[in-house]
Motif scaffolding. Structure first.
Motif, PDB file in Angstrom:
ATOM      1  N   MET A   1       0.839  -1.156   0.041  1.00  0.00           N
ATOM      2  CA  MET A   1       0.110   0.026   0.000  1.00  0.00           C
ATOM      3  C   MET A   1       0.827   1.099   0.085  1.00  0.00           C
ATOM      4  SD  MET A   1      -3.150  -0.978   2.539  1.00  0.00           S
ATOM      5  CE  MET A   1      -3.678  -2.616   2.577  1.00  0.00           C
ATOM      6  N   LYS A   2       0.270   2.377  -0.518  1.00  0.00           N
ATOM      7  CA  LYS A   2       0.923   3.474  -0.599  1.00  0.00           C
ATOM      8  C   LYS A   2       1.059   4.328   0.638  1.00  0.00           C
ATOM      9  CE  LYS A   2       0.113   3.069  -5.598  1.00  0.00           C
ATOM     10  NZ  LYS A   2      -0.621   3.748  -6.781  1.00  0.00           N
ATOM     11  N   SER A   3       2.118   5.214   0.735  1.00  0.00           N
ATOM     12  CA  SER A   3       2.391   6.125   1.958  1.00  0.00           C
ATOM     13  C   SER A   3       1.487   7.087   1.995  1.00  0.00           C
ATOM     14  CB  SER A   3       3.823   6.749   1.748  1.00  0.00           C
ATOM     15  OG  SER A   3       3.981   7.583   2.885  1.00  0.00           O
ATOM     16  N   LEU A   4       0.938   7.377   3.179  1.00  0.00           N
ATOM     17  CA  LEU A   4      -0.087   8.510   3.404  1.00  0.00           C
ATOM     18  C   LEU A   4       0.477   9.990   2.770  1.00  0.00           C
ATOM     19  CD1 LEU A   4      -2.416   9.837   5.141  1.00  0.00           C
ATOM     20  CD2 LEU A   4      -0.841   9.784   6.989  1.00  0.00           C
ATOM     21  N   TYR A   5       1.683  10.023   2.822  1.00  0.00           N
ATOM     22  CA  TYR A   5       2.289  11.329   2.143  1.00  0.00           C
ATOM     23  C   TYR A   5       2.976  11.055   1.168  1.00  0.00           C
ATOM     24  CZ  TYR A   5       1.050  12.550   7.058  1.00  0.00           C
ATOM     25  OH  TYR A   5       0.095  12.544   8.057  1.00  0.00           O
ATOM     26  N   ARG A   6       2.806  10.244   0.423  1.00  0.00           N
ATOM     27  CA  ARG A   6       3.165   9.876  -1.094  1.00  0.00           C
ATOM     28  C   ARG A   6       2.856  11.353  -2.147  1.00  0.00           C
ATOM     29  NH1 ARG A   6       0.652   8.459  -5.680  1.00  0.00           N
ATOM     30  NH2 ARG A   6      -1.035   7.702  -4.482  1.00  0.00           N
ATOM     31  N   GLY A   7       4.182  11.769  -2.468  1.00  0.00           N
ATOM     32  CA  GLY A   7       4.165  12.783  -3.547  1.00  0.00           C
ATOM     33  C   GLY A   7       4.031  14.137  -2.919  1.00  0.00           C
ATOM     34  N   VAL A  91     -15.117   8.090  15.914  1.00  0.00           N
ATOM     35  CA  VAL A  91     -14.413   7.602  14.763  1.00  0.00           C
ATOM     36  C   VAL A  91     -14.937   6.027  14.729  1.00  0.00           C
ATOM     37  CG1 VAL A  91     -12.408   7.330  13.079  1.00  0.00           C
ATOM     38  CG2 VAL A  91     -12.944   9.420  14.282  1.00  0.00           C
ATOM     39  N   VAL A  92     -15.578   5.758  13.549  1.00  0.00           N
ATOM     40  CA  VAL A  92     -15.763   4.395  13.296  1.00  0.00           C
ATOM     41  C   VAL A  92     -15.026   3.907  12.047  1.00  0.00           C
ATOM     42  CG1 VAL A  92     -17.482   2.336  12.741  1.00  0.00           C
ATOM     43  CG2 VAL A  92     -18.125   4.557  14.273  1.00  0.00           C
ATOM     44  N   LYS A  93     -14.141   3.024  12.211  1.00  0.00           N
ATOM     45  CA  LYS A  93     -13.193   2.104  11.285  1.00  0.00           C
ATOM     46  C   LYS A  93     -13.538   0.573  10.927  1.00  0.00           C
ATOM     47  CE  LYS A  93      -9.266   0.823  14.116  1.00  0.00           C
ATOM     48  NZ  LYS A  93      -8.110   0.784  14.388  1.00  0.00           N
ATOM     49  N   ASN A  94     -13.347   0.211   9.732  1.00  0.00           N
ATOM     50  CA  ASN A  94     -13.480  -1.107   9.339  1.00  0.00           C
ATOM     51  C   ASN A  94     -12.915  -1.990  10.214  1.00  0.00           C
ATOM     52  OD1 ASN A  94     -14.323  -3.453   7.220  1.00  0.00           O
ATOM     53  ND2 ASN A  94     -12.278  -3.445   7.327  1.00  0.00           N
ATOM     54  N   GLY A  95     -11.291  -1.612  10.343  1.00  0.00           N
ATOM     55  CA  GLY A  95     -10.453  -2.276  10.956  1.00  0.00           C
ATOM     56  C   GLY A  95      -9.807  -3.391  10.369  1.00  0.00           C
ATOM     57  N   VAL A  96      -9.088  -4.333  10.983  1.00  0.00           N
ATOM     58  CA  VAL A  96      -8.395  -5.272  10.333  1.00  0.00           C
ATOM     59  C   VAL A  96      -7.293  -4.862   9.381  1.00  0.00           C
ATOM     60  CG1 VAL A  96      -8.543  -7.849   9.361  1.00  0.00           C
ATOM     61  CG2 VAL A  96     -10.405  -6.482  10.169  1.00  0.00           C
ATOM     62  N   LEU A  98      -7.380  -2.214   7.302  1.00  0.00           N
ATOM     63  CA  LEU A  98      -7.698  -1.673   6.012  1.00  0.00           C
ATOM     64  C   LEU A  98      -7.248  -0.431   5.733  1.00  0.00           C
ATOM     65  CD1 LEU A  98      -9.404  -2.272   3.231  1.00  0.00           C
ATOM     66  CD2 LEU A  98     -11.407  -1.458   4.520  1.00  0.00           C
ATOM     67  N   GLU A  99      -7.634   0.570   7.125  1.00  0.00           N
ATOM     68  CA  GLU A  99      -7.295   1.805   6.869  1.00  0.00           C
ATOM     69  C   GLU A  99      -5.867   2.277   7.649  1.00  0.00           C
ATOM     70  OE1 GLU A  99      -9.826   0.270   8.872  1.00  0.00           O
ATOM     71  OE2 GLU A  99     -11.730   1.362   8.232  1.00  0.00           O
ATOM     72  N   GLU A 100      -4.822   2.059   6.948  1.00  0.00           N
ATOM     73  CA  GLU A 100      -3.522   2.186   7.490  1.00  0.00           C
ATOM     74  C   GLU A 100      -3.234   3.560   7.612  1.00  0.00           C
ATOM     75  OE1 GLU A 100      -0.711   0.675   4.455  1.00  0.00           O
ATOM     76  OE2 GLU A 100      -0.444  -1.365   5.552  1.00  0.00           O
ATOM     77  N   TRP A 101      -3.857   4.489   7.177  1.00  0.00           N
ATOM     78  CA  TRP A 101      -3.731   5.617   7.283  1.00  0.00           C
ATOM     79  C   TRP A 101      -4.369   6.446   8.688  1.00  0.00           C
ATOM     80  CZ3 TRP A 101      -8.614   8.073   7.189  1.00  0.00           C
ATOM     81  CH2 TRP A 101      -9.600   7.268   6.654  1.00  0.00           C
ATOM     82  N   LEU A 102      -5.259   5.754   9.104  1.00  0.00           N
ATOM     83  CA  LEU A 102      -6.112   6.378   9.989  1.00  0.00           C
ATOM     84  C   LEU A 102      -5.267   6.749  11.486  1.00  0.00           C
ATOM     85  CD1 LEU A 102      -9.154   7.176  10.634  1.00  0.00           C
ATOM     86  CD2 LEU A 102      -9.550   4.947  11.712  1.00  0.00           C
ATOM     87  N   ASP A 103      -4.535   6.009  12.213  1.00  0.00           N
ATOM     88  CA  ASP A 103      -4.017   6.310  13.430  1.00  0.00           C
ATOM     89  C   ASP A 103      -2.970   7.729  13.127  1.00  0.00           C
ATOM     90  OD1 ASP A 103      -5.024   3.980  14.446  1.00  0.00           O
ATOM     91  OD2 ASP A 103      -3.221   2.822  14.323  1.00  0.00           O
ATOM     92  N   ARG A 104      -2.431   7.646  12.161  1.00  0.00           N
ATOM     93  CA  ARG A 104      -1.505   8.756  11.983  1.00  0.00           C
ATOM     94  C   ARG A 104      -2.495  10.271  11.741  1.00  0.00           C
ATOM     95  NH1 ARG A 104       3.691   9.280   7.928  1.00  0.00           N
ATOM     96  NH2 ARG A 104       4.418  11.527   8.716  1.00  0.00           N
ATOM     97  N   THR A 105      -3.533   9.961  11.045  1.00  0.00           N
ATOM     98  CA  THR A 105      -4.610  10.902  10.639  1.00  0.00           C
ATOM     99  C   THR A 105      -5.128  11.325  12.001  1.00  0.00           C
ATOM    100  OG1 THR A 105      -4.814  10.223   8.466  1.00  0.00           O
ATOM    101  CG2 THR A 105      -6.297  12.125   9.433  1.00  0.00           C
ATOM    102  N   ILE A 106      -5.707  10.425  12.783  1.00  0.00           N
ATOM    103  CA  ILE A 106      -6.191  10.823  14.167  1.00  0.00           C
ATOM    104  C   ILE A 106      -5.128  11.659  15.019  1.00  0.00           C
ATOM    105  CG2 ILE A 106      -6.826   9.716  16.485  1.00  0.00           C
ATOM    106  CD1 ILE A 106      -8.367   7.676  14.531  1.00  0.00           C
ATOM    107  N   GLU A 107      -4.033  11.189  15.043  1.00  0.00           N
ATOM    108  CA  GLU A 107      -3.036  11.983  15.803  1.00  0.00           C
ATOM    109  C   GLU A 107      -2.880  13.385  15.397  1.00  0.00           C
ATOM    110  OE1 GLU A 107       1.652  11.543  17.175  1.00  0.00           O
ATOM    111  OE2 GLU A 107       0.638  10.059  15.944  1.00  0.00           O
ATOM    112  N   SER A 108      -2.754  13.639  13.911  1.00  0.00           N
ATOM    113  CA  SER A 108      -2.540  14.813  13.406  1.00  0.00           C
ATOM    114  C   SER A 108      -3.661  15.906  13.668  1.00  0.00           C
ATOM    115  CB  SER A 108      -2.165  14.717  12.007  1.00  0.00           C
ATOM    116  OG  SER A 108      -1.212  13.993  11.633  1.00  0.00           O
ATOM    117  N   ALA A 109      -4.876  15.438  13.775  1.00  0.00           N
ATOM    118  CA  ALA A 109      -6.247  15.974  14.108  1.00  0.00           C
ATOM    119  C   ALA A 109      -6.402  16.255  15.490  1.00  0.00           C
ATOM    120  CB  ALA A 109      -7.376  15.103  13.429  1.00  0.00           C
TER     121      ALA A 109
END
Length: 327
Positions: A1-7, A91-96, A98-109
């Protein structure tokens, strides 16, 4: 999967995140807490968002992060996503994984609310169809092990019932005054999920076992295959996510397997391009099912359409698969 901050430059992204997080922190204690205000909920995927709307009803205001026909395996959050998370109570997530980007985004928010992992309690499939396990052997794993398991849990309606139960508990904990309403909504929606499951079973019961062979764009239907006793022949993208590519040997092997097993069709998916599937179908001499009949593997249909709901999308999938394999 691609990085959260790609590009993007890390420094410039950090400036945006810090500014948005600051805005989110202020609004989170304002209007959302006013008497009678709807509970502000952010849901990651279309499926999870639909579950929240059904359980929360008129008492929740849902912000859906990933829009229809957007690949969740390749998603990058926007500043608007971060702002919405910063202002939410839940915040409700699918889990397992799938949302690799979520933890970092939550922290940033600067999010201070509750995170509901809807996958808690679901019996997980190991990655790939050749690594199944006995029923009850594998309970929900820790998040860090998520990538080893199939995240497409919603394709079994029995798993969906677990997911909505987790969501109801999370909403009730965040807004106890509306707990009775959430419980009532859950009971009603649970009956609809039971009907979907029964209807799917009835549909496949009319299809001979020898015809229940499935080839899809990517390996997204493992829980569905297991639930309704189908045979997974292979996928155009040989992976649980969509970042892998089919090698020349894998392509040749898949074509040979389709011919050898008598598989009747290749099913494309709404959120993925159909070109490679069409090429393989031509080589294998089978039909390709796409266009309006494309399956909803990672997404739902457009809002306002029957397929824009979980129930409608899953009904569509079953009708399309049974019709094509019975032909």
């Amino acid at each position: 999967m691609k990085s959260l901050y790609r590009g993007l430059g890390i420094a410039s992204v950090s400036v945006v995140l810090v500014g948005v997080a600051a805005c989110g922190g202020e609004s989170g204690s304002g209007e959302a807490e006013a008497a009678g205000a709807k509970l502000a909920v952010v849901a990651t995927t279309p499926e999870v968002a639909d579950f929240v709307r059904n359980v929360g009803g008129d008492d929740v205001a849902v912000t859906q992060i990933i829009k229809p026909n957007v690949d969740p395996h390749d998603y990058e959050p926007t500043p608007a996503d971060i702002k919405a998370i910063g202002e939410a109570k839940v915040v409700v997530k699918n889990g397992v994984g799938l949302e690799e980007w979520l933890d970092r985004t939550i922290e940033s928010a600067g999010f201070q609310g509750a995170v509901v992992d809807s996958s808690q309690g679901v019996t997980l499939r190991e990655g790939g169809h050749d690594h199944g396990h006995e029923e009850g052997e594998e309970e929900h794993a820790e998040e860090e092990a998520g990538e080893e398991h199939d995240p497409h849990i919603w394709h079994n309606p029995q798993n969906a019932k677990i997911m909505v139960t987790n969501i109801e508990k999370g909403l009730a904990a965040a807004d106890p005054g509306r707990a009775d309403a959430f419980a009532s909504n859950l009971a009603a929606y649970g009956k609809e999920l039971d009907k979907l499951d029964a209807d799917n079973e009835d549909a496949f019961a009319k299809l001979p076992a020898a015809d229940r062979k499935l080839v899809t764009n990517h390996d997204a239907f493992g829980y569905y295959v297991d639930r309704y006793k189908l045979e997974f022949v292979g996928s155009v993208i040989p992976s649980l996510d969509t970042s892998a590519e089919l090698s020349a040997k894998q392509l040749t092997d898949l074509v040979a397997k389709i011919k050898a097993t008598g598989t009747k069709a290749i099913f494309t998916e709404s959120s993925l391009p159909p070109k490679t599937a069409e090429s393989i179908a031509q080589q294998a001499g089978v039909k390709v099912v796409g266009g309006e009949d494309a399956l909803f593997g990672d997404s739902l249909g457009e809002p306002g359409t029957p397929e824009g709901t979980y129930l409608g999308a899953e009904k569509h999938n079953t009708e399309v698969i049974v019709a094509a394999l019975a032909g």
